[in-house]
Write a protein that holds these residues in place. Structure first.
Motif, PDB file in Angstrom:
ATOM      1  N   GLN A 120       0.834  -1.206   0.000  1.00 39.26           N
ATOM      2  CA  GLN A 120       0.000   0.000   0.000  1.00 39.26           C
ATOM      3  C   GLN A 120       0.864   1.250   0.000  1.00 39.26           C
ATOM      4  O   GLN A 120       0.596   2.196  -0.741  1.00 39.26           O
ATOM      5  CB  GLN A 120      -0.942   0.008   1.217  1.00 39.26           C
ATOM      6  CG  GLN A 120      -2.119  -0.910   1.075  1.00 39.26           C
ATOM      7  CD  GLN A 120      -2.934  -1.018   2.354  1.00 39.26           C
ATOM      8  OE1 GLN A 120      -2.385  -1.028   3.451  1.00 39.26           O
ATOM      9  NE2 GLN A 120      -4.246  -1.117   2.204  1.00 39.26           N
ATOM     10  N   LEU A 121       1.911   1.245   0.817  1.00 39.92           N
ATOM     11  CA  LEU A 121       2.798   2.389   0.889  1.00 39.92           C
ATOM     12  C   LEU A 121       3.459   2.653  -0.470  1.00 39.92           C
ATOM     13  O   LEU A 121       3.496   3.787  -0.948  1.00 39.92           O
ATOM     14  CB  LEU A 121       3.864   2.162   1.963  1.00 39.92           C
ATOM     15  CG  LEU A 121       4.900   3.263   2.135  1.00 39.92           C
ATOM     16  CD1 LEU A 121       4.246   4.570   2.566  1.00 39.92           C
ATOM     17  CD2 LEU A 121       5.954   2.844   3.140  1.00 39.92           C
ATOM     18  N   LYS A 122       3.940   1.590  -1.098  1.00 39.19           N
ATOM     19  CA  LYS A 122       4.616   1.745  -2.390  1.00 39.19           C
ATOM     20  C   LYS A 122       3.645   2.199  -3.482  1.00 39.19           C
ATOM     21  O   LYS A 122       3.993   3.033  -4.319  1.00 39.19           O
ATOM     22  CB  LYS A 122       5.287   0.432  -2.790  1.00 39.19           C
ATOM     23  CG  LYS A 122       6.493   0.123  -1.929  1.00 39.19           C
ATOM     24  CD  LYS A 122       7.214  -1.122  -2.381  1.00 39.19           C
ATOM     25  CE  LYS A 122       8.432  -1.337  -1.504  1.00 39.19           C
ATOM     26  NZ  LYS A 122       9.311  -2.349  -2.037  1.00 39.19           N
ATOM     27  N   LEU A 123       2.441   1.652  -3.482  1.00 41.80           N
ATOM     28  CA  LEU A 123       1.472   2.053  -4.506  1.00 41.80           C
ATOM     29  C   LEU A 123       0.990   3.482  -4.303  1.00 41.80           C
ATOM     30  O   LEU A 123       0.756   4.201  -5.278  1.00 41.80           O
ATOM     31  CB  LEU A 123       0.285   1.088  -4.537  1.00 41.80           C
ATOM     32  CG  LEU A 123       0.531  -0.260  -5.188  1.00 41.80           C
ATOM     33  CD1 LEU A 123      -0.732  -1.120  -5.127  1.00 41.80           C
ATOM     34  CD2 LEU A 123       0.993  -0.117  -6.631  1.00 41.80           C
ATOM     35  N   ALA A 144      -5.023  -1.290  -8.858  1.00 40.74           N
ATOM     36  CA  ALA A 144      -4.212  -2.147  -7.993  1.00 40.74           C
ATOM     37  C   ALA A 144      -4.375  -1.745  -6.535  1.00 40.74           C
ATOM     38  O   ALA A 144      -4.473  -2.607  -5.652  1.00 40.74           O
ATOM     39  CB  ALA A 144      -2.747  -2.081  -8.420  1.00 40.74           C
ATOM     40  N   LEU A 145      -4.421  -0.451  -6.283  1.00 44.43           N
ATOM     41  CA  LEU A 145      -4.582   0.035  -4.909  1.00 44.43           C
ATOM     42  C   LEU A 145      -5.948  -0.343  -4.341  1.00 44.43           C
ATOM     43  O   LEU A 145      -6.053  -0.740  -3.174  1.00 44.43           O
ATOM     44  CB  LEU A 145      -4.372   1.551  -4.873  1.00 44.43           C
ATOM     45  CG  LEU A 145      -4.065   2.205  -3.538  1.00 44.43           C
ATOM     46  CD1 LEU A 145      -2.961   1.484  -2.790  1.00 44.43           C
ATOM     47  CD2 LEU A 145      -3.685   3.655  -3.749  1.00 44.43           C
ATOM     48  N   GLU A 146      -6.982  -0.271  -5.163  1.00 40.96           N
ATOM     49  CA  GLU A 146      -8.315  -0.684  -4.713  1.00 40.96           C
ATOM     50  C   GLU A 146      -8.342  -2.176  -4.385  1.00 40.96           C
ATOM     51  O   GLU A 146      -8.894  -2.591  -3.358  1.00 40.96           O
ATOM     52  CB  GLU A 146      -9.361  -0.355  -5.777  1.00 40.96           C
ATOM     53  CG  GLU A 146      -9.690   1.110  -5.874  1.00 40.96           C
ATOM     54  CD  GLU A 146     -10.643   1.446  -7.014  1.00 40.96           C
ATOM     55  OE1 GLU A 146     -11.162   0.520  -7.676  1.00 40.96           O
ATOM     56  OE2 GLU A 146     -10.865   2.645  -7.250  1.00 40.96           O
ATOM     57  N   THR A 150      -8.949  -3.682  -0.549  1.00 40.91           N
ATOM     58  CA  THR A 150      -9.984  -4.684  -0.281  1.00 40.91           C
ATOM     59  C   THR A 150      -9.366  -5.939   0.306  1.00 40.91           C
ATOM     60  O   THR A 150      -9.873  -6.510   1.279  1.00 40.91           O
ATOM     61  CB  THR A 150     -10.751  -5.024  -1.577  1.00 40.91           C
ATOM     62  OG1 THR A 150     -11.359  -3.826  -2.073  1.00 40.91           O
ATOM     63  CG2 THR A 150     -11.819  -6.077  -1.331  1.00 40.91           C
ATOM     64  N   ASN A 151      -8.249  -6.371  -0.267  1.00 44.08           N
ATOM     65  CA  ASN A 151      -7.565  -7.561   0.223  1.00 44.08           C
ATOM     66  C   ASN A 151      -7.102  -7.366   1.667  1.00 44.08           C
ATOM     67  O   ASN A 151      -7.242  -8.270   2.495  1.00 44.08           O
ATOM     68  CB  ASN A 151      -6.368  -7.896  -0.677  1.00 44.08           C
ATOM     69  CG  ASN A 151      -5.690  -9.176  -0.283  1.00 44.08           C
ATOM     70  OD1 ASN A 151      -6.319 -10.221  -0.177  1.00 44.08           O
ATOM     71  ND2 ASN A 151      -4.391  -9.101  -0.042  1.00 44.08           N
ATOM     72  N   ALA A 152      -6.564  -6.194   1.968  1.00 41.09           N
ATOM     73  CA  ALA A 152      -6.094  -5.920   3.330  1.00 41.09           C
ATOM     74  C   ALA A 152      -7.246  -5.979   4.325  1.00 41.09           C
ATOM     75  O   ALA A 152      -7.119  -6.591   5.399  1.00 41.09           O
ATOM     76  CB  ALA A 152      -5.403  -4.555   3.374  1.00 41.09           C
ATOM     77  N   ASP A 153      -8.360  -5.368   3.990  1.00 40.15           N
ATOM     78  CA  ASP A 153      -9.536  -5.398   4.872  1.00 40.15           C
ATOM     79  C   ASP A 153     -10.033  -6.830   5.069  1.00 40.15           C
ATOM     80  O   ASP A 153     -10.333  -7.240   6.196  1.00 40.15           O
ATOM     81  CB  ASP A 153     -10.667  -4.539   4.301  1.00 40.15           C
ATOM     82  CG  ASP A 153     -10.352  -3.048   4.319  1.00 40.15           C
ATOM     83  OD1 ASP A 153      -9.422  -2.635   5.041  1.00 40.15           O
ATOM     84  OD2 ASP A 153     -11.043  -2.302   3.587  1.00 40.15           O
TER      85      ASP A 153
END
Length: 176
Positions: A120-123, A144-146, A150-153
């Protein structure tokens, strides 16, 4: 009537071609696909491999951005970001499948969550780029960030549920 049948046959033949074109290329190298195939019944190792493959794509993105001599940089970045996004979606699908089957994936979920934070930080940094090429890959970074958010949540939610299931001893353990 004959014309209609010919059109219908051509349409039927064209549908698989369109579907194949939309699917794009496989984001995995053959060796990576082989490793995943070997881990079909090892949820923790399989998820660990997916995180490693996503990290490898992110490393390739960093290297590409750092190399001023690269031609077609925006096109290559676009492809790497699409591959990364596809891998993140695969991680999400595997987490969901293994969690629904009550496999104990807490160890690999920790890796997924840590990887998600790193990615997330890199994106976000890439999304805020003001380089000349940034506009060409802006949409795919957003996509990709979306997927990553979603994956992180979902991974954090799965970890909470896994911890509750572990207290009740309702998780299946892998054979080591």
């Amino acid at each position: 009537m004959k014309y209609f049948l010919h059109c219908l046959v051509l349409l039927a033949l064209a549908v698989p071609l369109v579907a194949q074109h939309r699917m794009g290329r496989d984001p995995l190298a053959p060796a990576e696909a082989d490793k995943l195939r070997d881990t079909a019944m090892q949820p923790n190792l399989r998820l660990k491999l997916y995180v490693e493959f996503a990290r490898a794509r992110m490393t390739s993105i960093d290297q590409l951005l750092a190399d001023p001599k690269v031609k077609n940089k925006s096109e290559q970045l676009h492809d790497l970001l699409e591959d990364f996004s596809t891998l993140i979606d695969e991680i999400a699908d595997n987490v969901e499948m293994f969690h629904d089957q009550h496999w104990d994936i807490r160890k690999s979920l920790k890796l997924v969550i840590e990887g998600d934070s790193e990615f997330q930080l890199k994106l976000r940094t890439l999304a805020e780029s003001t380089s000349a090429d940034a506009e060409a890959y802006k949409f795919v970074v957003k996509d990709a960030l979306e997927s990553l958010n979603t994956n992180a949540d979902d991974a954090r939610h799965a970890m909470q549920e896994q911890n509750a299931l572990a207290k009740d001893k309702k998780l299946k353990k892998e054979e080591d």
